[in-house]
Design a protein around this motif. Structure first.
Motif, PDB file in Angstrom:
ATOM      1  N   LEU A  35       0.818  -1.213   0.000  1.00  0.00           N
ATOM      2  CA  LEU A  35       0.000   0.000   0.000  1.00  0.00           C
ATOM      3  C   LEU A  35       0.855   1.269   0.000  1.00  0.00           C
ATOM      4  CD1 LEU A  35      -2.880   1.116   0.104  1.00  0.00           C
ATOM      5  CD2 LEU A  35      -2.750   1.033   2.607  1.00  0.00           C
ATOM      6  N   GLY A  36       2.041   1.179   0.571  1.00  0.00           N
ATOM      7  CA  GLY A  36       2.912   2.343   0.623  1.00  0.00           C
ATOM      8  C   GLY A  36       3.391   2.826  -0.734  1.00  0.00           C
ATOM      9  N   PHE A  37       3.281   1.998  -1.754  1.00  0.00           N
ATOM     10  CA  PHE A  37       3.746   2.406  -3.085  1.00  0.00           C
ATOM     11  C   PHE A  37       2.755   3.323  -3.797  1.00  0.00           C
ATOM     12  CE2 PHE A  37       6.345  -1.269  -2.227  1.00  0.00           C
ATOM     13  CZ  PHE A  37       7.570  -0.956  -2.800  1.00  0.00           C
ATOM     14  N   ILE A  38       1.508   3.415  -3.303  1.00  0.00           N
ATOM     15  CA  ILE A  38       0.551   4.339  -3.933  1.00  0.00           C
ATOM     16  C   ILE A  38       0.198   5.502  -3.008  1.00  0.00           C
ATOM     17  CG2 ILE A  38      -0.440   2.521  -5.353  1.00  0.00           C
ATOM     18  CD1 ILE A  38      -2.859   2.497  -3.453  1.00  0.00           C
ATOM     19  N   ASP A  39       0.403   5.357  -1.695  1.00  0.00           N
ATOM     20  CA  ASP A  39       0.100   6.483  -0.800  1.00  0.00           C
ATOM     21  C   ASP A  39       1.326   7.327  -0.487  1.00  0.00           C
ATOM     22  OD1 ASP A  39       1.559   4.953   0.975  1.00  0.00           O
ATOM     23  OD2 ASP A  39      -0.139   4.446   2.269  1.00  0.00           O
ATOM     24  N   GLY A  40       2.510   6.942  -1.009  1.00  0.00           N
ATOM     25  CA  GLY A  40       3.717   7.742  -0.845  1.00  0.00           C
ATOM     26  C   GLY A  40       4.527   7.440   0.380  1.00  0.00           C
ATOM     27  N   SER A  41       4.064   6.534   1.222  1.00  0.00           N
ATOM     28  CA  SER A  41       4.823   6.222   2.440  1.00  0.00           C
ATOM     29  C   SER A  41       6.053   5.372   2.143  1.00  0.00           C
ATOM     30  CB  SER A  41       3.917   5.505   3.444  1.00  0.00           C
ATOM     31  OG  SER A  41       3.399   4.297   2.901  1.00  0.00           O
ATOM     32  N   GLN A  42       6.051   4.641   1.035  1.00  0.00           N
ATOM     33  CA  GLN A  42       7.204   3.823   0.643  1.00  0.00           C
ATOM     34  C   GLN A  42       7.970   4.584  -0.437  1.00  0.00           C
ATOM     35  OE1 GLN A  42       7.552   0.859   2.312  1.00  0.00           O
ATOM     36  NE2 GLN A  42       9.610   0.646   1.464  1.00  0.00           N
ATOM     37  N   THR A  43       8.851   5.460  -0.004  1.00  0.00           N
ATOM     38  CA  THR A  43       9.576   6.317  -0.947  1.00  0.00           C
ATOM     39  C   THR A  43      10.728   5.558  -1.597  1.00  0.00           C
ATOM     40  OG1 THR A  43      10.970   7.124   0.862  1.00  0.00           O
ATOM     41  CG2 THR A  43       8.985   8.394   0.352  1.00  0.00           C
ATOM     42  N   GLN A  44      11.175   6.104  -2.710  1.00  0.00           N
ATOM     43  CA  GLN A  44      12.259   5.465  -3.456  1.00  0.00           C
ATOM     44  C   GLN A  44      13.581   5.675  -2.728  1.00  0.00           C
ATOM     45  OE1 GLN A  44      12.510   6.694  -7.536  1.00  0.00           O
ATOM     46  NE2 GLN A  44      14.454   5.616  -7.898  1.00  0.00           N
ATOM     47  N   PRO A  45      14.382   4.634  -2.521  1.00  0.00           N
ATOM     48  CA  PRO A  45      15.693   4.783  -1.850  1.00  0.00           C
ATOM     49  C   PRO A  45      16.678   5.556  -2.738  1.00  0.00           C
ATOM     50  CG  PRO A  45      14.912   2.507  -1.789  1.00  0.00           C
ATOM     51  CD  PRO A  45      14.037   3.233  -2.765  1.00  0.00           C
ATOM     52  N   ASN A  46      17.780   5.932  -2.150  1.00  0.00           N
ATOM     53  CA  ASN A  46      18.831   6.621  -2.903  1.00  0.00           C
ATOM     54  C   ASN A  46      19.417   5.704  -3.968  1.00  0.00           C
ATOM     55  OD1 ASN A  46      18.496   8.880  -1.247  1.00  0.00           O
ATOM     56  ND2 ASN A  46      19.975   8.079   0.273  1.00  0.00           N
ATOM     57  N   ASP A  47      20.087   6.333  -4.923  1.00  0.00           N
ATOM     58  CA  ASP A  47      20.647   5.560  -6.026  1.00  0.00           C
ATOM     59  C   ASP A  47      21.722   4.586  -5.579  1.00  0.00           C
ATOM     60  OD1 ASP A  47      18.929   6.913  -7.663  1.00  0.00           O
ATOM     61  OD2 ASP A  47      20.429   8.405  -8.298  1.00  0.00           O
ATOM     62  N   ASN A  48      22.450   4.923  -4.528  1.00  0.00           N
ATOM     63  CA  ASN A  48      23.513   4.043  -4.053  1.00  0.00           C
ATOM     64  C   ASN A  48      23.039   3.080  -2.972  1.00  0.00           C
ATOM     65  OD1 ASN A  48      23.041   5.914  -2.098  1.00  0.00           O
ATOM     66  ND2 ASN A  48      25.198   6.556  -1.850  1.00  0.00           N
ATOM     67  N   SER A  49      21.736   3.041  -2.740  1.00  0.00           N
ATOM     68  CA  SER A  49      21.203   2.149  -1.700  1.00  0.00           C
ATOM     69  C   SER A  49      21.091   0.726  -2.246  1.00  0.00           C
ATOM     70  CB  SER A  49      19.845   2.647  -1.221  1.00  0.00           C
ATOM     71  OG  SER A  49      19.266   1.728  -0.311  1.00  0.00           O
ATOM     72  N   ALA A  50      21.322  -0.240  -1.366  1.00  0.00           N
ATOM     73  CA  ALA A  50      21.199  -1.648  -1.769  1.00  0.00           C
ATOM     74  C   ALA A  50      19.741  -2.067  -1.912  1.00  0.00           C
ATOM     75  CB  ALA A  50      21.912  -2.531  -0.747  1.00  0.00           C
ATOM     76  N   LEU A  51      18.820  -1.267  -1.352  1.00  0.00           N
ATOM     77  CA  LEU A  51      17.391  -1.599  -1.422  1.00  0.00           C
ATOM     78  C   LEU A  51      16.722  -1.085  -2.694  1.00  0.00           C
ATOM     79  CD1 LEU A  51      16.329  -0.800   2.272  1.00  0.00           C
ATOM     80  CD2 LEU A  51      16.863  -3.037   1.262  1.00  0.00           C
ATOM     81  N   LEU A  52      17.468  -0.325  -3.504  1.00  0.00           N
ATOM     82  CA  LEU A  52      16.862   0.252  -4.699  1.00  0.00           C
ATOM     83  C   LEU A  52      16.357  -0.812  -5.676  1.00  0.00           C
ATOM     84  CD1 LEU A  52      16.121   2.743  -6.322  1.00  0.00           C
ATOM     85  CD2 LEU A  52      18.441   2.720  -7.302  1.00  0.00           C
ATOM     86  N   PRO A  53      17.123  -1.881  -5.982  1.00  0.00           N
ATOM     87  CA  PRO A  53      16.591  -2.907  -6.893  1.00  0.00           C
ATOM     88  C   PRO A  53      15.334  -3.588  -6.351  1.00  0.00           C
ATOM     89  CG  PRO A  53      18.972  -3.113  -6.687  1.00  0.00           C
ATOM     90  CD  PRO A  53      18.535  -2.146  -5.638  1.00  0.00           C
TER      91      PRO A  53
END
Length: 314
Positions: A35-53
């Protein structure tokens, strides 16, 4: 990002994003922790973050779900958006409308809602659906205190008021066959909730359906027997009356009844098998012969016994 349209969509249009569709999507995403991907609570990590993929994979998964949910015409305008939140916000701006028209229609439908030809189960389900949608569109403000530690008691009072309001509205729309059960429910103190009232009504409906036509037949039989009994009262002799075989009607000269109970004079009663047929005709020869027999017997009784007189003189 595609430009949002200012076109007003009617509430009955298939493109209209009503509250039920929005809620269905939110429930599905919440069950999958997305749900966080449509309400904005799950924001995109930084480009150098390991969680980005991992974030991109989950974001693409939500986008695929949204693309499969909408129609082909809408899909073409959102397929190139990068995030699921962009798609959701764009759909909300384009197709989500003001709640006032829908609230108006909900209140109007609830005001005129009756069971009609629906079963008690279908009526209960439809009623609850309208009430739940009304509560989702226009929620009642509640006390911010915790229910267990609330000192003012406003929350519990509001909940009880809503339950009673829903129950009254539900009972108002029931068919007349539930009049007795509805009266019993309203006499219960405190009033039961919707589920308990529905269980009582369902039990009453099941009992009525199990007996089926036998109940209707018994009611008709009682009514018919009552009419027959009341009709028979005027034709049944009392205990202190003479036996029917000793009574002769002075209208038709037939034995077995009196003038007050003569079919030829009054017609067939309602309980008689020939009820509705014309009155029976009097057989004049029978009347004359009966009258003659009565007169003959009377004259014979009035004549002196000559043989007995002769025997005495001798």
């Amino acid at each position: 990002m595609a430009s949002s349209s200012s076109t007003v969509i009617d509430i009955n249009h298939p493109y209209f994003l009503n509250s039920s569709a929005s809620r269905s999507v939110k429930i599905a995403l919440s069950a999958r922790l997305k749900l966080g991907f449509i309400d904005g609570s799950q924001t995109q990590p930084n480009d150098n973050s390991a969680l980005l993929p991992l974030w991109k994979r989950s974001n693409d998964l939500v986008i695929s779900w949204l693309l499969n949910y909408v129609s082909n015409d809408i899909r073409k305008s959102i397929v190139f958006m990068q995030t699921a939140k962009q798609i959701w916000d764009d759909l909300a701006i384009r197709y989500a409308q003001n709640n006032v028209p829908r609230l108006f229609n909900l209140h109007k439908e609830l005001a005129s809602l009756t069971q009609g030809s629906r079963s008690i189960t279908a009526y209960f389900t439809h009623f609850l659906g309208l009430m739940d949608e009304l509560e989702a569109l226009a929620p009642i403000h509640r006390c911010v205190c915790d229910v267990t530690t609330c000192a003012c008691g406003v929350t519990l009072k509001l909940i009880q008021y809503e339950q009673q309001m829903k129950l009254r509205q539900f009972l108002m729309g029931l068919n007349d066959q539930f009049t007795a059960s509805r009266g019993q429910i309203m006499l219960i103190s405190p009033l039961p909730d919707m589920s308990q009232a529905y269980a009582m009504l369902l039990q009453d409906d099941n009992q009525r359906n199990s007996s089926g036509g036998s109940l209707s037949f018994s009611h008709d039989s009682v009514a018919m027997n009552t009419r027959v009994s009341s009709a028979k009262k005027s034709f049944v002799t009392k205990k202190d009356d003479k036996k029917a075989s000793d009574v002769v009607c002075d209208y038709c000269s037939m034995s077995g009844h009196s003038r007050e109970k003569c079919f030829a004079l009054h017609g067939y009663p309602e309980w008689y098998r020939l009820f509705g047929h014309p009155k029976p005709k009097i057989k004049h020869n029978v009347k004359k012969s009966a009258t003659a027999n009565v007169q003959s017997v009377t004259q014979t009784l009035q004549q002196p016994d000559v043989s007995s007189d002769k025997s005495v003189n001798s």
